[in-house]
Write a protein that holds these residues in place. Structure first.
Motif, short mmCIF file in Angstrom:
data_model
loop_
_atom_site.label_atom_id
_atom_site.label_comp_id
_atom_site.label_asym_id
_atom_site.label_seq_id
_atom_site.Cartn_x
_atom_site.Cartn_y
_atom_site.Cartn_z
N ASN A 309 0.83 -1.21 0.00
CA ASN A 309 0.00 0.00 0.00
C ASN A 309 0.86 1.25 0.00
N MET A 347 3.70 8.39 3.33
CA MET A 347 3.07 7.13 3.70
C MET A 347 4.06 5.99 3.89
N SER A 349 5.68 3.03 5.40
CA SER A 349 5.03 2.10 6.31
C SER A 349 5.97 0.96 6.64
N ILE A 350 5.53 0.13 7.51
CA ILE A 350 6.28 -1.07 7.87
C ILE A 350 6.58 -1.85 6.60
N PHE A 351 5.57 -1.90 5.76
CA PHE A 351 5.68 -2.69 4.55
C PHE A 351 6.80 -2.18 3.67
N CYS A 381 -6.64 3.58 3.27
CA CYS A 381 -5.76 2.55 2.71
C CYS A 381 -6.11 1.18 3.27
N THR A 382 -5.85 0.18 2.48
CA THR A 382 -6.05 -1.19 2.95
C THR A 382 -4.73 -1.72 3.49
N PRO A 383 -4.78 -2.74 4.35
CA PRO A 383 -3.54 -3.42 4.70
C PRO A 383 -2.92 -4.01 3.42
N SER A 384 -1.63 -4.27 3.45
CA SER A 384 -1.01 -4.78 2.24
C SER A 384 -1.59 -6.15 1.88
N ASP A 409 -0.87 -8.99 4.53
CA ASP A 409 -0.59 -8.65 5.92
C ASP A 409 -1.07 -9.80 6.83
#
Ligand SMILES: *[C@@H]1O[C@H](CO)[C@@H](O)[C@H](O)[C@H]1NC(C)=O
Ligand SMILES: *[C@@H]1O[C@H](CO)[C@@H](O)[C@H](O)[C@H]1NC(C)=O
Ligand SMILES: *[C@@H]1O[C@H](CO)[C@@H](O)[C@H](O)[C@H]1NC(C)=O
Ligand SMILES: *[C@@H]1O[C@H](CO)[C@@H](O)[C@H](O)[C@H]1NC(C)=O
Ligand SMILES: *[C@@H]1O[C@H](CO)[C@@H](O)[C@H](O)[C@H]1NC(C)=O
Ligand SMILES: *[C@@H]1O[C@H](CO)[C@@H](O)[C@H](O)[C@H]1NC(C)=O
Length: 586
Positions: A309, A347, A349-351, A381-384, A409
């Motif tokens: 995401n 944005m 993110s962890i991802f 946003c959606t989780p990955s 995720d």
């Protein structure tokens, strides 16, 4: 000029010619090969690929497998995690056909519509189309979702309508897939809706009305590669436009392959597929090199660049014209028109952190680099691992993922029970032969999920957990056949054949030149030493003439008798005539 020198010269020139041809074959075969590929692979009404592209029914059947998730504990929602049993596969033989095919030579494109036909295949099916499946009630949820920004009164009315219903519904497999089931809400909805773009479905089914219809995939305009084979198969327009209204700019660009043709000369760079089912491009990333029937191919899979995401992406500079917010959208997009280029950092993110190598190479100041997570998010946003295709599905909260939330995720998978992702069954991949771009294996696998979330107004959805509910997943696999593989192997052997014949020609040419040179030298030698050979001296008085005749005999010994005698006579006559010039020649 004496005849033997003519002959010698001829062979010398032939030798030189062979060497030249041989060497150019060795070095220029890529150009010849490119020419063959350019002429052989582009799409035209007469090309080899046209028939199959136009109608796949002559191919070995494509197997479309559908799996449904049976929700076994719907009464315990909120107390226990939803538990799902996978049912199926329910198998269908799929046929793809094109219609209204028009070639536009002026811009090297072809326009068409396409239809898919499915025929039930009981032999490969595990179960029956009459199996009863218990699933989340998509119709009710979509209705509630659709009107969530409407007037409170409307929502309250719907709440009352829905209050007599349950969260789930029990239907047969056939109803859920092709035949559809009717629902009062649908009937009511279609009488109320005044949006001409929303089709009036009187029933709901995942593939209801799709069998044999050309209206779902839209009108496509694709490059044929006629002048530039590297553009083969690229989708240029969809429904007569080069952007969609389903995502924010620049994620609204129509780009990538329409899915059936891939240009030759594949590299390990990402490849792009435009999915009309999801109204967006998907990015395949190179995974590894594999082998099918002894042919090497590059395998590409859908991975974090598509599923993440917060993926940064550099757009080709000429696409920058799409970066303005040109999108004409339904009302729910308009609230948030972000200026994308100034927002690429925000944005992280962890991802994004564990895909750092790919993304960090982009400078944040580069105006062509966009965080595409932003423009696919539509604000929320959606989780990955989940792709929000709500706007592509007329406002129903549909989220696509890989089957069993593969590569998603972990929290999404953890919210439900009974799903077991694995790389073997749940990958979305394509393997292309790199030289020609011909697909060796295709495995498209997707799962549709519905976002169930709590609503304060609609009583049916009061106080429930927010969960992405898996509903259905399907896969379409195709692999090159043994026969197609042998044809491909012949084509691929072509460069080797050219290289080998180039080398052989060079060697023969060099031998010829060497032989001519040797004979020439030998002749000179004889003239200097004036050799006397008993047997031949009896035939001809003049020692110089004798060598010439012997030479002619030797050179023509491969030819048939008539030619041989002709030549000999010809040689003798000429020798006699020209013998006067001998002094001058040597
Ligand atoms: C699906 O689950 C329900 C229980 O919720 C069960 O009654 C039904 O038989 C299951 N369907 C199949 C095909 O196993
Ligand atoms: C067939 O379906 C049942 C459940 O409905 C499942 O237990 C079984 O593993 C399936 N068999 C195959 C070959 O997929
Ligand atoms: C799809 O349509 C074809 C032709 O109309 C028909 O033969 C086939 O049974 C249909 N398939 C399904 C699953 O309804
Ligand atoms: C190519 O030309 C046709 C006919 O004029 C047109 O419909 C189509 O949109 C054009 N395609 C592109 C990519 O410009
Ligand atoms: C999905 O997209 C729609 C519009 O495209 C948006 O309204 C909605 O908030 C999004 N949902 C999530 C969970 O991202
Ligand atoms: C993006 O995905 C990650 C990993 O799934 C998640 O933790 C994060 O909240 C998501 N970002 C947004 C803005 O939703």
């Amino acid at each position: 000029m004496r005849p033997w020198t003519n002959k010698l010269l001829g062979f010398g020139i032939l030798g030189l010619f062979l060497v030249a041809l041989g060497i150019s074959l060795c070095f220029l075969w890529p150009i010849f090969f490119h020419y063959i590929i350019q002429k052989g692979l582009f799409l035209s009404p007469t090309s080899n690929t046209f028939e199959i592209w136009n109608d796949t029914s002559k191919l070995p059947p494509l197997l479309f497998k559908v799996y449904l998730f049976n929700w076994t504990n719907p009464e315990q929602l909120g107390i226990k995690k939803p538990h799902f049993d996978q049912l199926g596969p329910y198998c269908f033989r799929e046929v793809r056909q094109k219609d209204n095919v028009i070639f536009h030579h002026e811009n090297q494109t072809v326009s068409y519509v396409q239809r898919r036909l499915w025929y039930f295949d009981a032999e490969h099916t595990n179960g029956s189309l009459n199996d009863i499946v218990s699933q989340l009630d998509v119709v009710a949820l979509s209705a509630a979702h659709k009107i969530r920004y409407w007037e409170y009164e409307w929502q309250k009315t719907l709440s009352i309508l829905l209050s007599v219903r349950k969260l789930y519904t029990r239907r047969t497999v056939n109803e859920l897939l092709f035949s559809g089931y009717s629902d009062d809400i649908l009937t009511m909805g279609s009488s109320m809706a005044n949006d001409p773009e929303i089709p009036m479905f009187d029933r709901f089914g995942w593939f209801y009305m799709r069998n044999g219809s050309t209206m779902f995939d839209g009108h496509l305009n694709m490059e044929t590669g006629e002048n530039d084979i590297s553009r083969l198969g690229i989708l240029r327009k969809w429904n007569y436009k080069d952007t969609t209204k389903h995502n924010k700019s620049p994620c609204n660009i129509i780009e990538g392959s329409a899915g059936e043709f891939w240009p030759p000369k594949r590299t390990k760079d990402d490849i792009t597929l435009f999915s009309v089912d999801m109204c967006r491009p998907l990015f395949y990333e190179y995974e590894k090199t594999t082998s099918h029937f002894g042919i090497e191919g590059y395998r590409y899979t859908i991975d974090k660049k598509t599923l993440g995401n917060s993926t940064k992406r550099r757009y080709p500079h000429d696409q920058a014209k799409f970066f303005e917010p040109t999108t004409t959208t339904e009302n729910f997009f308009e609230s948030e028109q972000i200026t994308i280029s100034s927002n690429t950092e925000s944005m992280e993110s962890i991802f994004n952190n564990h895909s750092s190598e790919d993304t960090d190479e982009y400078s944040d100041n580069d105006p062509d680099v966009i965080n595409i997570g932003n423009c696919y998010c539509n604000g929320e946003c959606t989780p990955s691992g989940l792709l929000n295709i709500t706007s592509c599905r007329y406002g129903a909260p549909v989220f696509m993922s890989l089957p069993h939330f593969y590569k998603a995720d972990p929290a999404v998978l953890d919210a439900v029970e009974g799903l077991r992702p694995n790389a073997n069954d749940h990958s979305f991949s394509i393997t292309l032969e790199p030289t020609t771009g011909i697909p060796l294996e295709v495995s498209a696998a997707l799962q549709a999920n519905i976002y169930l979330y709590s609503s304060e107004v609609v009583s049916l959805y009061n106080n429930i957990p927010n969960i992405y509910m898996p509903m259905i997943w399907f896969t379409l696999k195709a692999e090159i056949t043994d026969e197609m593989a042998s044809n491909l192997r012949i084509l691929l052997a072509f460069p080797t054949v050219m290289l080998c014949s180039g080398i052989v020609m060079t060697i023969i040419g060099l031998c010829l030149i060497a032989a001519v040179a040797l004979l020439f030298l030998a002749k000179k030698q004889r003239m200097v030493t004036a050799p006397t050979d008993g047997t031949i001296e009896k035939m001809i008085d003049n020692p110089e003439k004798k060598t010439e005749v012997v030479y002619m005999d030797k050179m023509s010994s491969n030819e048939d008798d008539n030619v041989k005698t002709d030549r000999r006579l010809y040689a003798r006559n000429l020798v006699n005539v020209s013998s006067e010039n001998d002094g001058m020649d040597t």
